[in-house]
Design a protein around this motif. Structure first.
Motif, PDB file in Angstrom:
ATOM      1  N   GLY A 152       0.818  -1.199   0.000  1.00 24.57           N
ATOM      2  CA  GLY A 152       0.000   0.000   0.000  1.00 24.57           C
ATOM      3  C   GLY A 152       0.854   1.252   0.000  1.00 24.57           C
ATOM      4  O   GLY A 152       2.085   1.185  -0.030  1.00 24.57           O
ATOM      5  N   GLN A 153       0.197   2.397   0.062  1.00 22.49           N
ATOM      6  CA  GLN A 153       0.916   3.669   0.041  1.00 22.49           C
ATOM      7  C   GLN A 153       1.884   3.797   1.213  1.00 22.49           C
ATOM      8  O   GLN A 153       3.070   4.084   1.024  1.00 22.49           O
ATOM      9  N   ASP A 154       1.391   3.580   2.425  1.00 22.38           N
ATOM     10  CA  ASP A 154       2.215   3.813   3.607  1.00 22.38           C
ATOM     11  C   ASP A 154       3.428   2.888   3.650  1.00 22.38           C
ATOM     12  O   ASP A 154       4.553   3.332   3.913  1.00 22.38           O
ATOM     13  N   SER A 155       3.218   1.607   3.410  1.00 23.79           N
ATOM     14  CA  SER A 155       4.348   0.679   3.491  1.00 23.79           C
ATOM     15  C   SER A 155       5.333   0.902   2.351  1.00 23.79           C
ATOM     16  O   SER A 155       6.531   0.641   2.501  1.00 23.79           O
ATOM     17  N   SER A 156       4.862   1.423   1.218  1.00 22.18           N
ATOM     18  CA  SER A 156       5.773   1.725   0.111  1.00 22.18           C
ATOM     19  C   SER A 156       6.668   2.914   0.451  1.00 22.18           C
ATOM     20  O   SER A 156       7.865   2.913   0.140  1.00 22.18           O
ATOM     21  N   VAL A 199      10.465  -2.046  10.540  1.00 24.00           N
ATOM     22  CA  VAL A 199       9.894  -0.795  10.039  1.00 24.00           C
ATOM     23  C   VAL A 199       8.424  -1.001   9.693  1.00 24.00           C
ATOM     24  O   VAL A 199       8.081  -1.921   8.947  1.00 24.00           O
ATOM     25  N   GLY A 200       7.559  -0.138  10.233  1.00 25.85           N
ATOM     26  CA  GLY A 200       6.127  -0.242   9.959  1.00 25.85           C
ATOM     27  C   GLY A 200       5.513   1.108   9.641  1.00 25.85           C
ATOM     28  O   GLY A 200       6.025   2.154  10.058  1.00 25.85           O
ATOM     29  N   GLY A 201       4.400   1.098   8.934  1.00 29.25           N
ATOM     30  CA  GLY A 201       3.749   2.332   8.497  1.00 29.25           C
ATOM     31  C   GLY A 201       2.666   2.833   9.426  1.00 29.25           C
ATOM     32  O   GLY A 201       1.775   3.576   8.989  1.00 29.25           O
ATOM     33  N   MET A 202       2.715   2.471  10.706  1.00 29.15           N
ATOM     34  CA  MET A 202       1.684   2.913  11.647  1.00 29.15           C
ATOM     35  C   MET A 202       1.777   4.423  11.869  1.00 29.15           C
ATOM     36  O   MET A 202       2.839   5.018  11.771  1.00 29.15           O
ATOM     37  N   CYS A 203       0.617   4.999  12.207  1.00 30.10           N
ATOM     38  CA  CYS A 203       0.535   6.459  12.287  1.00 30.10           C
ATOM     39  C   CYS A 203      -0.562   6.861  13.261  1.00 30.10           C
ATOM     40  O   CYS A 203      -1.657   6.296  13.231  1.00 30.10           O
ATOM     41  N   GLU A 204      -0.281   7.821  14.121  1.00 20.99           N
ATOM     42  CA  GLU A 204      -1.300   8.318  15.051  1.00 20.99           C
ATOM     43  C   GLU A 204      -2.118   9.447  14.448  1.00 20.99           C
ATOM     44  O   GLU A 204      -3.212   9.741  14.924  1.00 20.99           O
ATOM     45  N   HIS A 245      10.798   1.119  13.976  1.00 21.11           N
ATOM     46  CA  HIS A 245      10.771   2.447  13.361  1.00 21.11           C
ATOM     47  C   HIS A 245       9.410   2.682  12.716  1.00 21.11           C
ATOM     48  O   HIS A 245       8.894   1.811  11.995  1.00 21.11           O
ATOM     49  N   THR A 246       8.839   3.834  12.956  1.00 17.41           N
ATOM     50  CA  THR A 246       7.553   4.211  12.355  1.00 17.41           C
ATOM     51  C   THR A 246       7.705   5.613  11.752  1.00 17.41           C
ATOM     52  O   THR A 246       7.318   6.605  12.383  1.00 17.41           O
ATOM     53  N   PRO A 247       8.250   5.716  10.557  1.00 15.34           N
ATOM     54  CA  PRO A 247       8.550   7.021   9.947  1.00 15.34           C
ATOM     55  C   PRO A 247       7.331   7.917   9.742  1.00 15.34           C
ATOM     56  O   PRO A 247       7.476   9.129   9.616  1.00 15.34           O
ATOM     57  N   LEU A 248       6.133   7.324   9.716  1.00 14.06           N
ATOM     58  CA  LEU A 248       4.923   8.094   9.433  1.00 14.06           C
ATOM     59  C   LEU A 248       4.135   8.442  10.696  1.00 14.06           C
ATOM     60  O   LEU A 248       3.052   9.023  10.596  1.00 14.06           O
ATOM     61  N   MET A 249       4.655   8.114  11.859  1.00 16.40           N
ATOM     62  CA  MET A 249       3.882   8.188  13.095  1.00 16.40           C
ATOM     63  C   MET A 249       3.235   9.549  13.337  1.00 16.40           C
ATOM     64  O   MET A 249       2.092   9.643  13.761  1.00 16.40           O
ATOM     65  N   TRP A 250       3.950  10.620  13.041  1.00 17.33           N
ATOM     66  CA  TRP A 250       3.452  11.946  13.419  1.00 17.33           C
ATOM     67  C   TRP A 250       3.099  12.812  12.222  1.00 17.33           C
ATOM     68  O   TRP A 250       3.021  14.040  12.345  1.00 17.33           O
ATOM     69  N   ILE A 251       2.870  12.222  11.064  1.00 11.60           N
ATOM     70  CA  ILE A 251       2.519  13.017   9.884  1.00 11.60           C
ATOM     71  C   ILE A 251       1.185  12.548   9.312  1.00 11.60           C
ATOM     72  O   ILE A 251       0.768  11.418   9.534  1.00 11.60           O
ATOM     73  N   ASP A 252       0.515  13.441   8.569  1.00  9.76           N
ATOM     74  CA  ASP A 252      -0.759  13.078   7.952  1.00  9.76           C
ATOM     75  C   ASP A 252      -0.525  12.593   6.524  1.00  9.76           C
ATOM     76  O   ASP A 252       0.613  12.528   6.047  1.00  9.76           O
ATOM     77  N   LYS A 253      -1.619  12.272   5.817  1.00  8.71           N
ATOM     78  CA  LYS A 253      -1.472  11.680   4.485  1.00  8.71           C
ATOM     79  C   LYS A 253      -0.877  12.662   3.476  1.00  8.71           C
ATOM     80  O   LYS A 253      -0.134  12.261   2.576  1.00  8.71           O
ATOM     81  N   ALA A 254      -1.198  13.944   3.603  1.00  5.65           N
ATOM     82  CA  ALA A 254      -0.596  14.928   2.694  1.00  5.65           C
ATOM     83  C   ALA A 254       0.917  14.946   2.877  1.00  5.65           C
ATOM     84  O   ALA A 254       1.685  15.002   1.902  1.00  5.65           O
ATOM     85  N   GLN A 255       1.359  14.875   4.116  1.00  3.71           N
ATOM     86  CA  GLN A 255       2.797  14.854   4.403  1.00  3.71           C
ATOM     87  C   GLN A 255       3.433  13.541   3.973  1.00  3.71           C
ATOM     88  O   GLN A 255       4.613  13.496   3.620  1.00  3.71           O
ATOM     89  N   THR A 256       2.649  12.469   3.982  1.00 10.69           N
ATOM     90  CA  THR A 256       3.151  11.181   3.493  1.00 10.69           C
ATOM     91  C   THR A 256       3.411  11.252   1.991  1.00 10.69           C
ATOM     92  O   THR A 256       4.430  10.755   1.496  1.00 10.69           O
ATOM     93  N   THR A 290      -8.089  12.576   0.232  1.00 12.53           N
ATOM     94  CA  THR A 290      -7.978  13.890   0.870  1.00 12.53           C
ATOM     95  C   THR A 290      -6.520  14.305   1.013  1.00 12.53           C
ATOM     96  O   THR A 290      -6.161  15.460   0.765  1.00 12.53           O
ATOM     97  N   GLY A 291      -5.682  13.349   1.397  1.00 12.36           N
ATOM     98  CA  GLY A 291      -4.262  13.645   1.541  1.00 12.36           C
ATOM     99  C   GLY A 291      -3.626  14.061   0.231  1.00 12.36           C
ATOM    100  O   GLY A 291      -2.816  14.999   0.186  1.00 12.36           O
TER     101      GLY A 291
END
Length: 246
Positions: A21-25, A135-140, A172-183, A232-233
């Motif tokens: 998917g997008q996040d894991s890519s 490494v995982g694509g989890m995000c808050e 490692h969760t590189p996307l943890m603190w960013i939204d989809k636009a920032q992804t 939306t992102g």
């Protein structure tokens, strides 16, 4: 694994939880810039969007074709059969039911403990393969309320794996603190327009696994929570990328 990666130390090696998917890519692209040896792992848990098990292979092939770092650093891909777990942890992701909010305040697409199970299996593979980083694509920020995507949860999981496997794992969760636009912006920063195009054309994020219609933001039903976040992102990403009017 190619012979050139055989002797890369564990401290410089990572295993990416990779659904295609997008996040894991984006996380895969991130890992390739931070580690000298990168392997991937996917999970078949009877998900409705089982098409991701096919598209993830295509995405990996495209990474090797398009990006020089991937050609030299990307090692083996692993797939784990977790259909037994998927059958136990029933949700709208593993059966044909509408995605709605439940009495617990969580969407019915929540698969209880899914990410925890993923990391346990990933740790077992990483230990066998000699890889210290997961490494995982989890995000808050855009996480639909899933408790197993929280930073606190994953920090605790890291401690459990370090103790339970007796290996210095680091999650490692590189996307943890960013939204989809920032992804989307991160994908542009990491791999330029070729990575953005790869994500648009090849990745599958849709909970229903729809790939019939190509939208400006990629393929999907356009209605499920995953599609809405991606759509939306992307729109916000494009807006922010436009030069300011003078």
């Amino acid at each position: 694994m190619s012979a050139s990666l055989d002797h890369v130390p564990a401290a410089k090696s990572a295993l990416v939880l990779f659904s295609g998917g997008q996040d894991s890519s984006v996380c895969l692209a991130w890992a390739l810039t931070h580690f000298e040896r990168v392997e991937t792992i996917g999970f078949d848990y009877g998900q409705r969007h089982a098409i991701e098990m096919t598209t993830r292979t295509t995405v990996l092939e495209k990474f090797r074709e398009v990006f020089p770092l991937a050609a030299t650093r990307l090692g083996e891909d692993h797939v784990c059969d977790l259909r037994g777990f998927g059958a136990v942890a029933e949700s709208s992701l593993t059966r044909e039911t509408e995605i709605v909010m439940t009495e617990r305040g969580l969407p019915s697409s929540f698969v209880p403990g899914r990410n925890l199970v993923f990391f346990v299996y990933a740790a077992a593979v990483a230990d066998r393969r000699g890889l210290d980083h997961l490494v995982g694509g989890m995000c808050e920020t855009d996480f639909s309320g899933y408790p197993d995507c929280r930073n606190e949860t994953l920090q605790a999981m890291q401690t459990v794996l370090q103790l339970g496997v007796e290996r210095p794992f680091e999650i490692h969760t590189p996307l943890m603190w960013i939204d989809k636009a920032q992804t989307w912006a991160m994908s542009l920063e990491l791999g330029g327009q070729p990575l953005v195009d790869l994500i648009l054309e090849e990745t599958t994020t849709c909970y229903k696994g729809e790939r019939g219609e190509r939208h400006p933001w990629g393929y999907g039903c356009g209605e499920c929570p995953a599609c809405q976040l991606r759509k939306t992102g992307f729109e916000h990403f494009i807006e922010n990328a436009q030069p300011a009017e003078r």
